[in-house]
Design a protein around this motif. Structure first.
Motif, PDB file in Angstrom:
ATOM      1  N   THR A 180      26.901  53.008  47.648  1.00  0.00           N
ATOM      2  CA  THR A 180      28.020  53.007  46.653  1.00  0.00           C
ATOM      3  C   THR A 180      29.086  53.919  46.791  1.00  0.00           C
ATOM      4  O   THR A 180      28.825  55.247  47.169  1.00  0.00           O
ATOM      5  CB  THR A 180      26.542  52.941  44.985  1.00  0.00           C
ATOM      6  OG1 THR A 180      26.013  52.370  45.683  1.00  0.00           O
ATOM      7  CG2 THR A 180      27.838  53.926  44.176  1.00  0.00           C
ATOM      8  N   VAL A 232      39.190  55.245  47.118  1.00  0.00           N
ATOM      9  CA  VAL A 232      38.199  53.873  46.149  1.00  0.00           C
ATOM     10  C   VAL A 232      38.561  53.144  45.747  1.00  0.00           C
ATOM     11  O   VAL A 232      38.912  53.551  44.570  1.00  0.00           O
ATOM     12  CB  VAL A 232      36.856  53.836  46.073  1.00  0.00           C
ATOM     13  CG1 VAL A 232      35.897  52.997  45.929  1.00  0.00           C
ATOM     14  CG2 VAL A 232      36.125  54.688  47.058  1.00  0.00           C
ATOM     15  N   GLN A 291      34.707  47.977  43.094  1.00  0.00           N
ATOM     16  CA  GLN A 291      33.605  48.473  43.092  1.00  0.00           C
ATOM     17  C   GLN A 291      32.565  46.967  42.420  1.00  0.00           C
ATOM     18  O   GLN A 291      33.344  47.296  41.465  1.00  0.00           O
ATOM     19  CB  GLN A 291      32.645  49.250  43.792  1.00  0.00           C
ATOM     20  CG  GLN A 291      31.294  49.085  43.739  1.00  0.00           C
ATOM     21  CD  GLN A 291      30.044  50.414  43.666  1.00  0.00           C
ATOM     22  OE1 GLN A 291      30.780  51.074  44.990  1.00  0.00           O
ATOM     23  NE2 GLN A 291      30.023  50.405  43.023  1.00  0.00           N
ATOM     24  N   TYR A 292      32.508  45.802  43.047  1.00  0.00           N
ATOM     25  CA  TYR A 292      32.126  44.933  42.222  1.00  0.00           C
ATOM     26  C   TYR A 292      31.082  44.111  43.174  1.00  0.00           C
ATOM     27  O   TYR A 292      30.988  44.012  43.871  1.00  0.00           O
ATOM     28  CB  TYR A 292      32.970  43.949  40.990  1.00  0.00           C
ATOM     29  CG  TYR A 292      33.387  43.100  42.787  1.00  0.00           C
ATOM     30  CD1 TYR A 292      33.239  41.660  42.514  1.00  0.00           C
ATOM     31  CD2 TYR A 292      34.826  43.680  43.298  1.00  0.00           C
ATOM     32  CE1 TYR A 292      34.559  40.861  43.108  1.00  0.00           C
ATOM     33  CE2 TYR A 292      35.758  42.324  44.036  1.00  0.00           C
ATOM     34  CZ  TYR A 292      34.796  41.345  43.783  1.00  0.00           C
ATOM     35  OH  TYR A 292      36.185  40.222  44.659  1.00  0.00           O
ATOM     36  N   ASP A 293      30.168  43.509  42.015  1.00  0.00           N
ATOM     37  CA  ASP A 293      28.208  42.978  42.914  1.00  0.00           C
ATOM     38  C   ASP A 293      28.785  41.104  42.127  1.00  0.00           C
ATOM     39  O   ASP A 293      29.169  41.402  40.998  1.00  0.00           O
ATOM     40  CB  ASP A 293      27.491  43.119  42.841  1.00  0.00           C
ATOM     41  CG  ASP A 293      27.211  44.465  42.652  1.00  0.00           C
ATOM     42  OD1 ASP A 293      27.595  45.658  43.704  1.00  0.00           O
ATOM     43  OD2 ASP A 293      26.452  45.441  41.692  1.00  0.00           O
ATOM     44  N   ARG A 295      28.099  43.224  47.663  1.00  0.00           N
ATOM     45  CA  ARG A 295      28.637  44.091  47.069  1.00  0.00           C
ATOM     46  C   ARG A 295      30.023  44.274  47.598  1.00  0.00           C
ATOM     47  O   ARG A 295      29.415  44.191  49.029  1.00  0.00           O
ATOM     48  CB  ARG A 295      28.062  45.610  47.037  1.00  0.00           C
ATOM     49  CG  ARG A 295      28.859  46.600  46.720  1.00  0.00           C
ATOM     50  CD  ARG A 295      28.098  48.125  46.100  1.00  0.00           C
ATOM     51  NE  ARG A 295      27.760  47.972  44.556  1.00  0.00           N
ATOM     52  CZ  ARG A 295      26.458  48.763  44.554  1.00  0.00           C
ATOM     53  NH1 ARG A 295      26.037  49.791  45.335  1.00  0.00           N
ATOM     54  NH2 ARG A 295      25.987  48.085  43.401  1.00  0.00           N
ATOM     55  N   ARG A 296      31.502  43.965  46.931  1.00  0.00           N
ATOM     56  CA  ARG A 296      32.423  44.407  47.525  1.00  0.00           C
ATOM     57  C   ARG A 296      33.520  45.565  47.223  1.00  0.00           C
ATOM     58  O   ARG A 296      33.609  45.474  46.254  1.00  0.00           O
ATOM     59  CB  ARG A 296      33.416  43.215  47.126  1.00  0.00           C
ATOM     60  CG  ARG A 296      32.698  41.635  47.408  1.00  0.00           C
ATOM     61  CD  ARG A 296      33.130  40.542  46.719  1.00  0.00           C
ATOM     62  NE  ARG A 296      34.764  40.696  47.881  1.00  0.00           N
ATOM     63  CZ  ARG A 296      35.549  39.596  48.411  1.00  0.00           C
ATOM     64  NH1 ARG A 296      34.811  38.735  49.302  1.00  0.00           N
ATOM     65  NH2 ARG A 296      36.547  39.374  48.413  1.00  0.00           N
ATOM     66  N   ILE A 297      33.584  46.052  48.388  1.00  0.00           N
ATOM     67  CA  ILE A 297      34.039  47.405  47.756  1.00  0.00           C
ATOM     68  C   ILE A 297      35.452  47.326  48.761  1.00  0.00           C
ATOM     69  O   ILE A 297      35.460  47.602  49.908  1.00  0.00           O
ATOM     70  CB  ILE A 297      33.386  48.925  48.543  1.00  0.00           C
ATOM     71  CG1 ILE A 297      31.968  48.815  48.335  1.00  0.00           C
ATOM     72  CG2 ILE A 297      33.986  50.137  48.136  1.00  0.00           C
ATOM     73  CD1 ILE A 297      31.234  49.797  48.283  1.00  0.00           C
ATOM     74  N   TRP A 298      36.665  47.591  47.613  1.00  0.00           N
ATOM     75  CA  TRP A 298      38.460  48.006  48.485  1.00  0.00           C
ATOM     76  C   TRP A 298      38.725  48.883  49.015  1.00  0.00           C
ATOM     77  O   TRP A 298      38.544  49.705  47.857  1.00  0.00           O
ATOM     78  CB  TRP A 298      38.927  46.891  47.303  1.00  0.00           C
ATOM     79  CG  TRP A 298      38.937  45.671  47.344  1.00  0.00           C
ATOM     80  CD1 TRP A 298      38.250  44.847  46.690  1.00  0.00           C
ATOM     81  CD2 TRP A 298      38.834  44.305  48.986  1.00  0.00           C
ATOM     82  NE1 TRP A 298      38.168  43.298  47.251  1.00  0.00           N
ATOM     83  CE2 TRP A 298      38.785  42.776  47.877  1.00  0.00           C
ATOM     84  CE3 TRP A 298      39.898  44.716  50.071  1.00  0.00           C
ATOM     85  CZ2 TRP A 298      39.222  42.148  48.683  1.00  0.00           C
ATOM     86  CZ3 TRP A 298      40.321  43.371  51.139  1.00  0.00           C
ATOM     87  CH2 TRP A 298      39.956  42.885  50.114  1.00  0.00           C
TER      88      TRP A 298
END
Length: 389
Positions: free
Chosen positions: A247, A205, A208-210, A219-222
């Motif tokens: 999450t 991970v 992660q940010y909203d 929510r974007r998770i790379w």
């Protein structure tokens, strides 16, 4: 790309922080890692294994429910007719939008400033009626540009050109290569589903940010695949004011399957079967130079001209002041990437500066036409990931 500026010492750069509390927070994070400054230490983190097990059971139940509903109501002919009717409405909306853009340019960009946001909100509502939410979102963004400060006419013209390109892509989609046509459909706002074969890997991970608006929290998770080297993007949504369900905290890794969505250059993917619970990981993605980062973004734009930013990890860069801005300078070269205006106003910048202390660091972020937005950083040598967003 800019020329590398003069490197400052840790005390000098921390002295530039807005106030004493910011400098203290930055120093603390730089010394203690990503769980400092009020965050939860790794040893006291929530039981991610328990959360993972419960979430896995819930997702399996949702899949069974969706499968049962789909088999009960599946009518391919009705679905085809609905798709055709929606395509016709989108085509009518795209043609109307082309006329609106032509009227704007014919009357001059100053008209956009005089008429204010109402003009664009009305046009966006028409795109919603045409069932083209992607077009509606881009039209709303046009309405905010005339009040965005000096140079707005240039920015407005650039966005109008991209919107015109998207319109023409839809109107001529039958002539496009399959990958680019899929990208146009996605940018227009047509729903899609992952169509690529699932890739099983151990996924780190990265960030992660909203982001939120009046209707939705996104929510974007790379992620980064340790074996595949891929950097997919997971999107999760929640109602306004509510956090999305998915999450995955920065610094954890999970063995899972990830499937890509269709489209040339598409980065979005879907998280599939998970084989292990998320656990802390000591690995980090390999870094590249600022010059290579800019080149990769350029190549990505060939496949998706509407791409705002591209994920890259910069290796051995130093946060350096440049006039009234900041940049990430190549420690082994003479080039640098400027930071975006939004990144310069966030507390994460001072965490990055404190972590570096004038030494090279590894930084993951989004590289775009307005600059680089740092999201996560690692110190030189060993050390945990520090979230910057």
């Amino acid at each position: 790309m800019t020329q590398q500026g003069v490197r400052w010492t840790a005390d000098q750069v921390l002295a530039l922080a807005p106030d004493a509390s910011s400098r203290k927070a930055g120093s603390k994070l730089g010394a203690a890692g990503p769980w400092s400054d009020g965050a939860v230490p790794l040893g006291q983190a929530p039981d991610w294994a328990e959360q993972w097990t419960g979430g896995r059971r819930q997702r399996a139940e949702e899949k069974r429910t969706a499968s049962a509903a789909g088999s009960a109501s599946g009518d391919p002919e009705a679905a085809r007719r609905r798709a055709e009717r929606r395509a016709e409405r989108i085509t009518a909306g795209a043609a109307e939008l082309e006329q609106r853009l032509a009227d704007l340019l014919r009357g001059g960009l100053a008209a956009a400033e005089r008429e204010g946001y109402g003009l664009w909100e009305e046009t966006a509502a028409r795109m919603v009626d045409a069932q083209a939410p992607g077009l509606a979102a881009r039209v709303r963004e046009l309405g905010a540009i005339p009040s965005s400060g000096p140079g707005w006419p240039v920015r407005l013209l650039e966005e109008c050109a991209l919107l015109h390109l998207l319109d023409q892509g839809w109107l001529r989609r039958e002539d496009l290569p399959d990958g680019l046509a899929a990208t146009v459909r996605s940018r227009i706002g047509l729903p899609g589903s992952p169509d690529g074969p699932p890739v099983r890997d151990r996924w780190l991970v990265l960030a992660q940010y909203d982001t939120s608006d009046s209707r939705l929290t996104t929510r974007r998770i790379w992620l980064h695949g340790e074996a595949s080297g891929r950097t997919p993007l997971l999107l999760s949504y929640g109602a306004a004011g509510r956090a999305p369900e998915l999450t995955l905290p920065v610094g954890l890794a999970v063995e899972a399957e990830v499937s890509a969505y269709p489209g040339a250059g598409q980065l979005r993917a879907a998280l599939g079967e998970q084989f292990t619970p998320p656990a802390p990981a000591a690995t980090r993605p390999p870094g590249i130079s600022p010059a290579e980062a800019a080149a990769r973004y350029g190549r990505a734009l060939r496949e998706d001209p509407w791409l705002d930013s591209f994920p890259v990890t910069l290796g051995r860069v130093v946060p350096t002041p440049a006039d009234d801005a900041w940049q990430l300078a190549d420690a082994d070269g003479d080039l640098a990437l400027p930071l975006t205006p939004s990144a310069r106003s966030r507390p994460g910048l001072w965490r990055l500066i404190a972590l570096s202390g004038g030494a090279p660091v590894t930084v993951f972020g989004e590289c775009g036409h307005r600059g680089f937005t740092p999201l996560t950083a690692w110190p030189e040598g060993t050390g945990e990931a520090v979230a910057l967003c």
